[in-house]
Scaffold this motif. Structure first.
Motif, PDB file in Angstrom:
ATOM      1  N   LEU A  16       0.662  -0.804   0.112  1.00  0.00           N
ATOM      2  CA  LEU A  16       0.020  -0.181   0.277  1.00  0.00           C
ATOM      3  C   LEU A  16       1.087   1.158  -0.157  1.00  0.00           C
ATOM      4  O   LEU A  16       0.579   2.337  -0.771  1.00  0.00           O
ATOM      5  N   VAL A  17       1.928   1.584   0.424  1.00  0.00           N
ATOM      6  CA  VAL A  17       2.669   1.851   0.865  1.00  0.00           C
ATOM      7  C   VAL A  17       3.402   2.727  -1.045  1.00  0.00           C
ATOM      8  O   VAL A  17       3.857   3.473  -1.130  1.00  0.00           O
ATOM      9  N   VAL A  18       3.961   1.274  -1.002  1.00  0.00           N
ATOM     10  CA  VAL A  18       4.210   1.868  -2.729  1.00  0.00           C
ATOM     11  C   VAL A  18       3.223   2.199  -4.230  1.00  0.00           C
ATOM     12  O   VAL A  18       3.041   3.187  -4.427  1.00  0.00           O
ATOM     13  N   ASN A  19       1.729   1.256  -3.327  1.00  0.00           N
ATOM     14  CA  ASN A  19       1.053   2.358  -4.150  1.00  0.00           C
ATOM     15  C   ASN A  19       0.862   3.011  -4.197  1.00  0.00           C
ATOM     16  O   ASN A  19       0.325   4.481  -4.676  1.00  0.00           O
ATOM     17  N   ARG A  20       0.016   3.822  -2.649  1.00  0.00           N
ATOM     18  CA  ARG A  20       0.545   5.748  -2.209  1.00  0.00           C
ATOM     19  C   ARG A  20       1.660   6.714  -2.878  1.00  0.00           C
ATOM     20  O   ARG A  20       0.849   7.911  -3.252  1.00  0.00           O
ATOM     21  N   SER A  21       2.659   6.329  -2.631  1.00  0.00           N
ATOM     22  CA  SER A  21       3.535   6.734  -3.452  1.00  0.00           C
ATOM     23  C   SER A  21       3.154   6.592  -5.130  1.00  0.00           C
ATOM     24  O   SER A  21       4.003   8.066  -5.382  1.00  0.00           O
ATOM     25  N   TYR A  22       3.221   5.652  -6.441  1.00  0.00           N
ATOM     26  CA  TYR A  22       3.004   6.107  -7.243  1.00  0.00           C
ATOM     27  C   TYR A  22       1.990   7.333  -7.202  1.00  0.00           C
ATOM     28  O   TYR A  22       2.595   7.846  -7.941  1.00  0.00           O
ATOM     29  N   TYR A  23       0.932   6.766  -6.773  1.00  0.00           N
ATOM     30  CA  TYR A  23      -0.221   8.006  -7.004  1.00  0.00           C
ATOM     31  C   TYR A  23      -0.132   9.459  -6.429  1.00  0.00           C
ATOM     32  O   TYR A  23      -0.518  10.238  -7.270  1.00  0.00           O
ATOM     33  N   ALA A  24       0.776   9.263  -5.453  1.00  0.00           N
ATOM     34  CA  ALA A  24       1.419  10.430  -5.789  1.00  0.00           C
ATOM     35  C   ALA A  24       1.816  11.131  -6.487  1.00  0.00           C
ATOM     36  O   ALA A  24       2.288  12.565  -7.408  1.00  0.00           O
ATOM     37  N   VAL A  25       3.250  10.739  -7.130  1.00  0.00           N
ATOM     38  CA  VAL A  25       4.172  10.900  -8.365  1.00  0.00           C
ATOM     39  C   VAL A  25       3.190  10.731  -9.242  1.00  0.00           C
ATOM     40  O   VAL A  25       3.131  11.999 -10.496  1.00  0.00           O
ATOM     41  N   PHE A  26       2.029   9.575  -9.317  1.00  0.00           N
ATOM     42  CA  PHE A  26       0.867  10.291 -10.953  1.00  0.00           C
ATOM     43  C   PHE A  26       0.167  11.144 -10.997  1.00  0.00           C
ATOM     44  O   PHE A  26       0.501  12.293 -11.696  1.00  0.00           O
ATOM     45  N   HIS A  27      -0.385  11.794  -9.641  1.00  0.00           N
ATOM     46  CA  HIS A  27      -0.866  13.631  -9.223  1.00  0.00           C
ATOM     47  C   HIS A  27      -0.119  14.298  -9.217  1.00  0.00           C
ATOM     48  O   HIS A  27      -1.050  15.278 -10.066  1.00  0.00           O
ATOM     49  N   CYS A  28       0.970  14.454  -8.980  1.00  0.00           N
ATOM     50  CA  CYS A  28       2.231  15.781  -9.611  1.00  0.00           C
ATOM     51  C   CYS A  28       1.604  15.626 -10.524  1.00  0.00           C
ATOM     52  O   CYS A  28       2.259  16.702 -11.601  1.00  0.00           O
ATOM     53  N   MET A  29       2.072  14.471 -11.518  1.00  0.00           N
ATOM     54  CA  MET A  29       2.756  14.886 -12.840  1.00  0.00           C
ATOM     55  C   MET A  29       1.006  15.218 -13.468  1.00  0.00           C
ATOM     56  O   MET A  29       1.032  16.590 -14.237  1.00  0.00           O
ATOM     57  N   ARG A  30      -0.032  15.120 -13.469  1.00  0.00           N
ATOM     58  CA  ARG A  30      -1.304  15.354 -13.437  1.00  0.00           C
ATOM     59  C   ARG A  30      -1.598  16.935 -13.060  1.00  0.00           C
ATOM     60  O   ARG A  30      -2.563  17.516 -13.826  1.00  0.00           O
TER      61      ARG A  30
END
Length: 130
Positions: A35-49
Motif C-alpha cells: 500500500l505504501v508503494v501504491n500511495r507513493s506511485y499515486y503521489a507521483v501520478f497526481h503530481c504529473m497530472r
C-alpha cells in the motif's frame, strides 16, 4: 492562465500530498508495504497530472500520462532528468504490488519509493513555483 485549470492543478497537487501523508502513516505503522508503494506511485501520478492540468491535457491511460510528461517536460529539460527514473520505478513497482500474485514489497523498497515520491513532489512544486 485559465482559473479552472489552476484550481484543478492545485487540487491534484493536494491529492499527491494526501497520498504521501497516507504512505508515511502506513510506514510508521509498519505494515502493508504494498500500500505504501501504491500511495507513493499515486503521489507521483497526481503530481504529473497537476502540471498537465495547466495545459488542459489529460489521458485515460497512466502510460499515456507518463509518456507525454516525459516527452514534454523531461526531454525538454523543464523537469530534471532524475524525475524520469522516479516515474519509471514508481510505475513498475506499483504494477508489481497491485497485480503480481504473491508480491510483497519490502520495507526498504517501500521506503525508497516513498522518499522518491517526496523528491518528485518537490521537483514539481519547484517547477510550479510553490
Amino acid at each position: 492562465m485559465d482559473e479552472q485549470a489552476r484550481v484543478l492543478s492545485d487540487y491534484r497537487l493536494e491529492k499527491a500530498e494526501q497520498c504521501l501523508r497516507s504512505a508515511e502513516a502506513i510506514l510508521q505503522i509498519g505494515e502493508d508495504y504494498n500500500l505504501v508503494v501504491n500511495r507513493s506511485y499515486y503521489a507521483v501520478f497526481h503530481c504529473m497530472r497537476s502540471i498537465l492540468a495547466l495545459e488542459g491535457k489529460d489521458f485515460e491511460k497512466h502510460s499515456a500520462v507518463i509518456s507525454y510528461f516525459r516527452r514534454e517536460y523531461i526531454k525538454t529539460k523543464l523537469i530534471p532528468v532524475e524525475a524520469s527514473q522516479i516515474i519509471g520505478n514508481a510505475f513498475s513497482n506499483r504494477n508489481d504490488s497491485d497485480y503480481e500474485g504473491f508480491y510483497e514489497a519490502s520495507l526498504k523498497e517501500a521506503t525508497e519509493l516513498f522518499e522518491d515520491a517526496k523528491r518528485f513532489l518537490k521537483i514539481v512544486k519547484d517547477y510550479l513555483g510553490k
